[in-house]
Design a protein around this motif. Structure first.
Motif, PDB file in Angstrom:
ATOM      1  N   ALA A 149       0.229   0.801   2.503  1.00  0.00           N
ATOM      2  CA  ALA A 149      -0.590   0.453   1.339  1.00  0.00           C
ATOM      3  C   ALA A 149      -1.764   1.407   1.211  1.00  0.00           C
ATOM      4  N   TRP A 164      -0.520   4.699  -0.291  1.00  0.00           N
ATOM      5  CA  TRP A 164      -0.307   4.571  -1.725  1.00  0.00           C
ATOM      6  C   TRP A 164      -1.638   4.530  -2.477  1.00  0.00           C
ATOM      7  N   ARG A 193       6.310  -2.335  -3.405  1.00  0.00           N
ATOM      8  CA  ARG A 193       5.618  -3.624  -3.409  1.00  0.00           C
ATOM      9  C   ARG A 193       6.604  -4.785  -3.464  1.00  0.00           C
ATOM     10  N   HIS A 246       4.533  -6.166   1.992  1.00  0.00           N
ATOM     11  CA  HIS A 246       4.054  -5.034   1.196  1.00  0.00           C
ATOM     12  C   HIS A 246       3.113  -5.509   0.097  1.00  0.00           C
ATOM     13  N   TRP A 258      -0.833  -4.742  -0.358  1.00  0.00           N
ATOM     14  CA  TRP A 258      -1.337  -4.061  -1.567  1.00  0.00           C
ATOM     15  C   TRP A 258      -2.456  -4.868  -2.230  1.00  0.00           C
TER      16      TRP A 258
END
Length: 328
Positions: A19, A22, A43, A49, A53
């Motif tokens: 995360a 990203w 995600r 995930h 996030w």
């Protein structure tokens, strides 16, 4: 929208690292349409995930880092695209914050690295006055740190620690002047005002005092409030407390002075302690003694001697770093 449970849930370390990667790519404007679709697939691939996030987004809002689309809509800056060691440090820090969760953020907000890496800062006992590029004036009180981020659309001061005083000037490009803290933001409306960040392990609050003009106080997750000259208020991430009349001589520190008018000794010592290293303890037996006078903050030892000479107290110096004030 993430839930309170999600914010406090345990986060898988690997998902946190992914995360963070990203988010840093998003922060740097590195995601094209294909990459954004890949992020969406990642995600959706596993509940871990999505939880990581959501925590990453919450971290960014809480610590003043937002991806470009959100930053633009809220008139806030984004992080410049990092490279090399800076990028690795950012990834590590963000992953740590994602794993730590709300319970650990207060400690991390107060970590020394936030002050060490700030654009401008003051040592304990130091007061510093700066002229900004637009003609505005910025003053930093003792042990304070801030970033100054002026762009084509915004004049931003990000307060990382301590206390600042701002005297704004009209801007030819009519850019808003905003001070941001961990709790939210303060937008100047032609004004002179003071902002103090108060972080602890149990609470994080921002105190605002307006000497001239007005400001708009906007908690991160609350409603905006207009605070007029002569008033002060504190706010956290969800709301603003009731405004109170501005204390006389509230900005005396700008001149290196401490004013007291029948002020409890414990409160005077708490202010004094901000300007020296070590611990200053006050015996409850003398905590309510009234103190009146004007004192120089640049020499706290002399200030302690003056208090001892004028009040029925004894200042015991166990060491340079440990002061105890008790009944004489």
């Amino acid at each position: 929208m993430h839930t309170a449970g999600g914010m406090n849930a345990a986060i898988d370390a690997r998902a946190a690292r992914e995360a963070a990667r990203w988010m840093v790519r998003l922060q740097g404007g590195e995601l094209d349409d294909a990459a954004r679709q890949a992020l969406a697939r990642w995600r959706a691939a596993h509940p871990h995930h999505e939880t990581a996030w959501q925590r990453a987004e919450h971290v960014c809002r809480s610590f003043g880092m937002l991806p470009p689309p959100l930053a633009t809509s809220l008139s806030m800056p984004v992080l410049d695209r990092p490279a090399g060691a800076q990028r690795r440090a950012m990834l590590k820090s963000l992953a740590l914050l994602i794993v730590a969760g709300p319970a650990g953020w207060a400690m991390l907000r107060a970590a020394p690295w936030q002050e060490w890496t700030a654009d401008v800062r003051t040592a304990r006992g130091e007061i510093r006055h700066l002229a900004l590029a637009d003609g505005s004036e910025l003053s930093l009180n003792t042990a304070s740190a801030a970033d100054i981020v002026f762009s084509d659309a915004l004049r931003l001061v990000r307060l990382r620690a301590g206390e600042i005083h701002v005297a704004t000037r009209p801007d030819a490009r009519q850019r808003p002047f905003v001070v941001r803290t961990s709790n939210g933001s303060i937008r100047a409306l032609g004004t002179r005002f003071t902002v103090r960040q108060e972080d602890s392990l149990l609470d994080a609050r921002t105190h605002v005092a307006v000497a001239q003009g007005a400001v708009e106080v906007r908690p991160a997750d609350g409603h905006p409030v207009i605070l007029q000259a002569g008033w002060q208020a504190s706010f956290d991430g969800t709301g603003t407390g009731a405004p109170q009349p501005l204390a006389p001589h509230a900005a005396a520190w700008l001149k290196g002075l401490l004013y007291a008018d029948a002020t409890p000794l414990a409160d005077v010592l708490a202010q004094l302690a901000r300007y020296r290293h070590g611990v200053v303890r006050c015996d409850p037996a003398v905590a309510r003694l009234g103190v009146s006078g004007v004192y120089q903050l640049r020499d706290t030892d002399a200030l302690l001697d003056l208090l001892q000479a004028s009040l029925p107290i004894r200042v015991r110096r166990h060491s340079r770093w440990w002061i105890a004030v008790e009944a004489a």
